[in-house]
Design a protein around this motif. Structure first.
Motif, short mmCIF file in Angstrom:
data_model
loop_
_atom_site.label_atom_id
_atom_site.label_comp_id
_atom_site.label_asym_id
_atom_site.label_seq_id
_atom_site.Cartn_x
_atom_site.Cartn_y
_atom_site.Cartn_z
N VAL A 199 -46.33 3.46 -62.49
CA VAL A 199 -47.03 4.46 -61.68
C VAL A 199 -46.28 5.78 -61.81
CG1 VAL A 199 -47.77 5.13 -59.38
CG2 VAL A 199 -47.93 2.73 -60.08
N HIS A 200 -46.99 6.82 -62.23
CA HIS A 200 -46.37 8.11 -62.49
C HIS A 200 -47.15 9.22 -61.79
CE1 HIS A 200 -43.87 6.42 -65.75
NE2 HIS A 200 -44.90 5.60 -65.90
N VAL A 201 -46.44 10.05 -61.04
CA VAL A 201 -47.04 11.24 -60.45
C VAL A 201 -46.85 12.37 -61.46
CG1 VAL A 201 -47.03 12.84 -58.51
CG2 VAL A 201 -46.57 10.40 -58.13
N MET A 202 -47.96 12.90 -61.92
CA MET A 202 -47.90 13.90 -62.98
C MET A 202 -47.45 15.25 -62.44
SD MET A 202 -48.70 11.79 -65.27
CE MET A 202 -48.98 12.74 -66.77
N PRO A 203 -46.92 16.12 -63.30
CA PRO A 203 -46.42 17.42 -62.83
C PRO A 203 -47.47 18.17 -62.01
CG PRO A 203 -45.80 17.07 -65.12
CD PRO A 203 -46.72 15.94 -64.75
N TYR A 204 -46.96 18.90 -61.02
CA TYR A 204 -47.88 19.62 -60.13
C TYR A 204 -48.75 20.61 -60.90
CZ TYR A 204 -49.62 22.34 -56.21
OH TYR A 204 -50.43 22.97 -55.32
N GLU A 205 -48.15 21.33 -61.82
CA GLU A 205 -48.92 22.21 -62.69
C GLU A 205 -49.41 21.37 -63.87
OE1 GLU A 205 -49.67 25.14 -61.80
OE2 GLU A 205 -48.27 25.39 -60.12
N SER A 206 -50.63 20.86 -63.78
CA SER A 206 -51.10 19.82 -64.70
C SER A 206 -52.08 20.31 -65.76
CB SER A 206 -51.76 18.69 -63.89
OG SER A 206 -50.83 18.09 -63.04
N GLU A 207 -52.17 21.60 -65.97
CA GLU A 207 -53.13 22.12 -66.94
C GLU A 207 -52.95 21.51 -68.33
OE1 GLU A 207 -55.84 24.24 -66.86
OE2 GLU A 207 -55.71 23.95 -64.70
N ALA A 208 -51.72 21.20 -68.69
CA ALA A 208 -51.45 20.66 -70.02
C ALA A 208 -52.08 19.29 -70.22
CB ALA A 208 -49.94 20.58 -70.26
N TYR A 209 -52.41 18.62 -69.12
CA TYR A 209 -52.99 17.28 -69.20
C TYR A 209 -54.51 17.29 -69.07
CZ TYR A 209 -48.14 15.97 -68.54
OH TYR A 209 -46.78 15.85 -68.69
N LEU A 210 -55.09 18.47 -69.02
CA LEU A 210 -56.54 18.62 -68.95
C LEU A 210 -57.08 19.08 -70.30
CD1 LEU A 210 -56.81 20.49 -65.50
CD2 LEU A 210 -56.84 18.01 -65.94
N ASP A 211 -58.36 18.93 -70.48
CA ASP A 211 -59.01 19.38 -71.70
C ASP A 211 -59.84 20.61 -71.37
OD1 ASP A 211 -60.19 19.65 -74.18
OD2 ASP A 211 -61.61 18.00 -73.90
N GLU A 212 -59.23 21.78 -71.55
CA GLU A 212 -59.86 23.05 -71.19
C GLU A 212 -60.38 23.01 -69.74
OE1 GLU A 212 -62.75 24.20 -74.10
OE2 GLU A 212 -61.31 24.19 -75.74
N GLY A 213 -59.54 22.45 -68.89
CA GLY A 213 -59.87 22.39 -67.47
C GLY A 213 -60.58 21.12 -67.04
#
Length: 317
Positions: free
Chosen positions: A244-258
């Protein structure tokens, strides 16, 4: 030493996936029943009582019948159906909850959480324990899941192009619209809520992957907490967890153009939690494989704990 394992319900989606996880294990001997004897109580009883570990991958009524056929104290049972999940005589198989691992290790009967319940409880429970969310908060949530969650018949329906076209299965479908989804009782019992959430599940025309979304309004939280506060609480709660991983608060890098990518955890036992929000609006989304951490992967994780093995054996992070 080889442990004997029997999957009762070996032809179903969950059972087949468990076989995949165990296929390369040198420490496991898988006991199999002849297909024409799957409904033979005597044949099943023999295998159930010969096994060290039994996985019940059956409808609720059949799972209850199988439990009655186990007549020794040696066989440990891991149930993957809804049956027994709220039964106090069974341990709830969600290791990432505090103190739950030790209960699982010493258990003889464990119930694997429902796929929707997994992400919900892992989000809500830490917030209630931290005083961020009050137990009486009117929680709403919805999840989007692949059609494999509908089981073998659902898969066949979606993957039959003619039938899928006739039933217009190319678009997402809301279901359980009477707000009585079978996972709700466990969602209440193990999250710490006092009232049922308003839960809407949605199945869509892709095979696997689930996203559970829980919106919160900070102005009615007891501490007027922000998205950042909630992210910090969840990060601390799960900081030592491997699955179980809480992803970085600024997660834009894990989205696909939002856009949010639901299937990024497919074919793993990984669950990722994202916290989004601005001003008083917060949205927490957990994504995971409904066939992995939401079902078979969690079942194998529980088996490893019961047997005293590394809980990640044969599981992909």
């Amino acid at each position: 030493m080889k442990y004997k394992v029997f999957v009762d319900g070996q032809e179903g989606t969950t059972g087949l996936k468990i076989f995949d996880y165990l296929s390369d294990r040198s420490d496991i001997e898988v006991l199999r029943i002849d297909p024409d004897k799957r409904k033979d109580a005597n044949a099943r009883s023999e295998l159930l009582n010969a096994a060290d570990i039994v996985f019940l991958c059956l409808p609720d009524a059949a799972a209850k019948e199988s439990v009655e056929l186990v007549r020794n104290e040696k066989t440990k049972i891991i149930n993957t159906s809804t049956a027994f999940r709220t039964d106090k005589d069974w341990v709830y198989g969600l290791p990432e909850l505090k103190q739950q691992r030790e209960l699982i290790r010493s258990a003889t009967k464990v119930s694997v959480p429902g796929c929707h319940a997994t992400g919900f409880i892992l989000t809500i429970k830490p917030l209630i324990e931290a005083g961020i969310l009050q137990p009486e908060y009117p929680v709403t949530c919805y999840s989007v899941t692949g059609y494999s969650g509908a089981g073998k018949s659902g898969i066949e329906e979606y993957e039959n192009s003619a039938l899928a076209a006739a039933r217009k299965l190319n678009v997402p479908r809301h279901y359980a619209l009477q707000l009585n989804h079978k996972h709700i009782p466990e969602m209440v019992m193990y999250s710490g809520l006092l009232h049922e959430p308003l839960f809407t599940p949605i199945k869509a025309n892709y095979a696997q992957g689930l996203a559970m979304s829980i919106p919160l309004i900070s102005r009615i939280l007891p501490k007027n907490s922000t998205a950042k506060n909630i992210h910090e609480v969840l990060s601390t709660y799960f900081e030592s967890e491997r699955f179980v991983h809480v992803m970085p608060y600024e997660s834009e890098a894990y989205l696909d153009e939002g856009d949010f990518l639901i299937s990024e955890c497919n074919n793993t036992n990984r669950l990722e939690i994202f916290v989004f929000g601005q001003k008083d609006k917060i949205n927490i989304i957990s994504r995971y494989d409904n066939l992995g951490k939401g079902a078979s992967g969690a079942a194998v994780q529980n088996m490893n704990l019961i047997l005293g093995l590394d809980e990640g054996t044969s599981l992909q992070k």
